[in-house]
Write a protein that holds these residues in place. Structure first.
Motif, PDB file in Angstrom:
ATOM      1  N   MET A   1     -38.537 -37.653 -32.929  1.00  0.00           N
ATOM      2  CA  MET A   1     -37.526 -38.450 -33.614  1.00  0.00           C
ATOM      3  C   MET A   1     -38.179 -39.487 -34.521  1.00  0.00           C
ATOM      4  N   SER A   2     -39.210 -40.152 -34.016  1.00  0.00           N
ATOM      5  CA  SER A   2     -39.897 -41.165 -34.815  1.00  0.00           C
ATOM      6  C   SER A   2     -40.644 -40.551 -35.992  1.00  0.00           C
TER       7      SER A   2
ATOM      8  N   ASN B   1     -37.935 -39.539 -38.653  1.00  0.00           N
ATOM      9  CA  ASN B   1     -37.030 -40.578 -39.154  1.00  0.00           C
ATOM     10  C   ASN B   1     -37.767 -41.785 -39.726  1.00  0.00           C
TER      11      ASN B   1
ATOM     12  N   GLU C   1     -33.158 -45.548 -35.814  1.00  0.00           N
ATOM     13  CA  GLU C   1     -33.460 -44.931 -34.521  1.00  0.00           C
ATOM     14  C   GLU C   1     -32.842 -45.706 -33.360  1.00  0.00           C
TER      15      GLU C   1
END
Length: 204
Positions: A48-49, A52, A58
């Motif tokens: 995810m990091s 994004n 986030e």
């Protein structure tokens, strides 16, 4: 006049990206803790990091995941929260020489964060995309590593230490705005006006 190579610009960006990476490492650690509380494992949170690279987006996404929100809610929130990055990307694209291949604009846009935008925009004259790539190559791994470590080791640290890590984000903002504010009165005026507006919103 000697032409600076792309490799040199890459190194310059990487060096300037080191303080950003260290700040990201601290801030994203708390993000990793929240990701674990939302039910994500280290791989999912790190992915995810990586895809994004946005703290506000986030953190908001994790809140929506925790509450069982819909994909439509997630999409709308991310669009609104990250809208400023579109403006930043457009601004940086104007600094890139028109002779550079068009795909560089997409590459730079992917890694645009408040901090990377700040150091990239501060480059005098035209922006060589490899400068931004250098900053991204250092800063983004720092953000991802902090997230991963937060998921794995977050529960081992006292709450007071975890909370204090978030201060690093504000320190990065200050480090970005102070130098140009000293050189340009217009920038200084804009910073002061933004501070006044921010304080004003808290009392409205």
């Amino acid at each position: 006049m000697k032409t600076i190579s792309n490799k040199t610009f890459l190194k310059m960006g990487a060096i300037d990206g080191i303080p950003i990476a260290l700040g990201y490492l601290a801030v994203s650690f708390s993000l990793g803790i929240q990701a674990k509380q939302a039910g994500l494992d280290a791989l999912a949170a790190t992915t995810m990091s990586l895809t994004n690279v946005t703290s506000a987006g986030e953190f908001a996404a994790l809140g929506i995941i925790s509450e069982g929100g819909t994909l439509a809610t997630m999409a709308c929130s991310q669009f609104i929260i990250n809208l400023r990055y579109m403006l930043m990307s457009c601004s940086l694209s104007q600094k890139i020489d028109n002779e550079k291949p068009f795909f560089h604009r997409f590459g730079v846009a992917f890694g645009v964060t408040d901090e990377i935008f700040g150091i990239s925009y501060a480059v005098k004259g035209r922006l060589n995309p490899f400068y931004t790539y250098g900053a991204m190559l250092v800063a983004i791994p720092g953000w991802c590593l902090g997230t991963c470590l937060g998921v794995i080791f977050g529960n081992l640290l006292p709450e007071v230490i975890v909370t204090s890590l978030g201060v690093a984000l504000y320190g990065m903002f200050i480090a970005i705005i102070i130098p140009p504010s000293k050189k340009d009165r217009c920038v200084a005026a804009a910073v002061i006006l933004a501070m006044i507006c921010s304080i004003g919103w808290d009392y409205i």
